[in-house]
Design an enzyme around this catalytic site. Structure first.
Site, PDB file in Angstrom:
ATOM      1  N   CYS A 143      40.990  22.337  31.599  1.00  0.00           N
ATOM      2  CA  CYS A 143      39.903  21.542  31.047  1.00  0.00           C
ATOM      3  C   CYS A 143      38.540  21.999  31.540  1.00  0.00           C
ATOM      4  O   CYS A 143      37.517  21.444  31.148  1.00  0.00           O
ATOM      5  CB  CYS A 143      40.110  20.063  31.374  1.00  0.00           C
ATOM      6  SG  CYS A 143      40.574  19.746  33.074  1.00  0.00           S
ATOM      7  N   HIS A 157      28.663  41.350  46.459  1.00  0.00           N
ATOM      8  CA  HIS A 157      28.264  39.943  46.482  1.00  0.00           C
ATOM      9  C   HIS A 157      29.383  39.038  46.993  1.00  0.00           C
ATOM     10  O   HIS A 157      29.154  37.856  47.240  1.00  0.00           O
ATOM     11  CB  HIS A 157      27.783  39.487  45.096  1.00  0.00           C
ATOM     12  CG  HIS A 157      28.861  39.288  44.087  1.00  0.00           C
ATOM     13  ND1 HIS A 157      29.361  40.311  43.316  1.00  0.00           N
ATOM     14  CD2 HIS A 157      29.525  38.181  43.708  1.00  0.00           C
ATOM     15  CE1 HIS A 157      30.278  39.842  42.504  1.00  0.00           C
ATOM     16  NE2 HIS A 157      30.413  38.553  42.714  1.00  0.00           N
ATOM     17  N   THR A 202      33.455  44.839  39.065  1.00  0.00           N
ATOM     18  CA  THR A 202      34.192  44.969  37.805  1.00  0.00           C
ATOM     19  C   THR A 202      34.108  46.390  37.276  1.00  0.00           C
ATOM     20  O   THR A 202      35.115  46.970  36.842  1.00  0.00           O
ATOM     21  CB  THR A 202      33.638  43.978  36.764  1.00  0.00           C
ATOM     22  OG1 THR A 202      33.896  42.643  37.194  1.00  0.00           O
ATOM     23  CG2 THR A 202      34.273  44.200  35.407  1.00  0.00           C
TER      24      THR A 202
END
Length: 461
Positions: A320, A196, A70
């Site tokens: 959900c 990772h 990121t």
């Protein structure tokens, strides 16, 4: 426990573990120092950089190590945009980019820039001609992932890079999901990745900036990593990341064949074993280990919990399962069913028996979730004057209840009649049209309602 969420984080590769432990003893000193321990650390850092450059297909001095994938994306986007500020303040991204890219785009837009979003087809792929159409004279940067993290679709990076190169616009590629399988093709300008994802330790990202690309690092500049990644290098983790990348690449060709066979088995058998399922993503141009499908009338969070009880770790893009109660932006951009979504991402070395057990367990698990949800009668059903329209009030009810209630009453109107579903759940905007396509009914469209939105469905058969 069968771990089927390697697209989020792959298990630590044995080679990474060995390299990490060894470098804890040998690579603890400051690689910027000239004494013996520092020189030893510098040799380890340089060797790791060379190994990564070989795997990526670039020069070693084009590679910097960051604290995460990121961070690599954020640094790459911000630096490339700043370096080309004189060209303009326009950024292009695809609609299915990783959140790190989209968050960078949001920050750029908040600072006064403009962002163009390139749509994808139902398989999740961009059309290179759409990137060509999105390019402007003031375009400073374009971004495209090499492969999608949720559905596995491989993007036409080489063709998009060619389009961008012809226009003089650099292309940043997020290669987090694909780099472990092979180098990214095409004449791209910047590349970001995360260790990772291929079995390296967490906390190591890669940023590659090709020579000749205008780049201006943002924030305080450090003397380390070419001034693009401040702070002391996590040398043991970097060494382990490089070692594991080399190791997985050596195994990639053979393992890709095996994982493709297993994911093909899942893609083919899930619709046979479970009714009302949509398998999503490109059936051909996709990563070896990822397969994604969505189940009608299923609560995604409940399904994940039940599969966890059965010993399977999977992920989902259903609304959900998120704190925002909105579907995955990837599934939304593709226009596919989001409810009951399951992403299976197989790690290297997964046993065939685990896949077979998953296929054996899945039908009963889905059936159990559907049974628990039931098929509640609509809270309010109002007949129109000619009894050719039913209004289903699903306000306040969440995915998948609006679709369940629609399915229960569609047979109560004559062919040509309509059902108007009232819903304030964002997932309904995606799942009701998807249900219509799967069930052979006509989705007419949506209209504003006094509360929420009215979704119109015409009975065709």
């Amino acid at each position: 426990m069968s771990y089927f969420d390697a697209a989020s984080a792959a298990p630590l590769h044995p080679v990474a573990r060995q390299a990490l432990l060894a470098s804890l003893d040998e690579g603890w000193a400051d690689p910027a120092r000239l004494y013996r321990e520092g020189r030893k650390a510098r040799m380890l850092l340089d060797a790791a950089r060379e190994a990564v450059a070989e795997a990526v297909g670039c020069r070693a001095d084009e590679v910097v190590f960051t604290s995460s994938g990121t961070r690599a994306v954020h640094t790459g986007v911000a630096g490339a945009l700043a370096g080309r500020r004189r060209v303009g303040r326009h950024l292009i991204v695809s609609a299915v980019e990783h959140s790190s890219v989209l968050h960078s785009a949001e920050a750029f837009e908040a600072a006064g820039g403009t962002v163009g979003h390139v749509a994808v087809n139902r398989a999740g792929a961009v059309d290179p001609s759409a990137y060509a159409a999105a390019l402007r004279q003031d375009t400073a940067l374009a971004c495209l992932q090499s492969a999608n993290h949720e559905v596995g679709t491989v993007q036409p990076v080489a063709q998009v890079a060619e389009v961008c190169r012809a226009a003089g616009v650099p292309l940043l590629v997020d290669a987090a999901q694909s780099l472990g399988w092979g180098p990214v093709e095409g004449d791209w300008s910047l590349l970001a990745a995360s260790a990772h994802k291929w079995g390296g330790p967490s906390g190591v990202g890669l940023l590659v900036v090709r020579k000749g690309v205008r780049f201006a690092a943002q924030g305080p500049v450090d003397e380390r990593e070419s001034g693009r990644a401040p702070g002391f290098e996590n040398l043991p983790a970097i060494v382990a990341a490089a070692a594991s990348l080399r190791a997985v690449r050596a195994e990639a060709a053979q393992e890709a064949v095996r994982l493709r066979e297993l994911t093909e088995r899942i893609r083919a058998r899930v619709p046979e074993l479970v009714s009302d399922v949509e398998v999503v993503g490109d059936p051909e141009r996709r990563l070896p280990g990822i397969v994604t499908f969505s189940c009608l009338y299923v609560d995604g969070e409940a399904l994940l919990h039940e599969l966890d009880r059965e010993g399977f770790s999977v992920s989902s893009g259903s609304s959900c399962t998120s704190s925002t109660l909105t579907p995955s932006h990837v599934l939304k951009a593709m226009g596919v069913l989001s409810e009951g979504n399951v992403r299976v991402s197989l790690p290297s070395g997964v046993a065939e028996e685990d896949v077979e057990r998953f296929l054996a367990v899945l039908p009963g698990t889905v059936a159990g979730v559907r049974e628990k949800l039931g098929a509640p009668a609509p809270a309010t059903v109002v007949q129109g004057e000619e009894a050719e329209e039913l209004v289903v009030d699903s306000l306040g009810k969440r995915c998948p209840i609006p679709v369940i209630e629609l399915a229960k009453v569609i047979g109560d109107v004559p062919v040509g009649g309509t059902v108007r579903v009232l819903s304030d759940d964002e997932a309904a905007r995606l799942d009701i049209p998807a249900w219509c396509e799967m069930r052979g009914q006509e989705y007419v469209g949506e209209e504003p309602a006094e509360q929420g939105t009215a979704y119109l469905v015409r009975r065709v058969s």
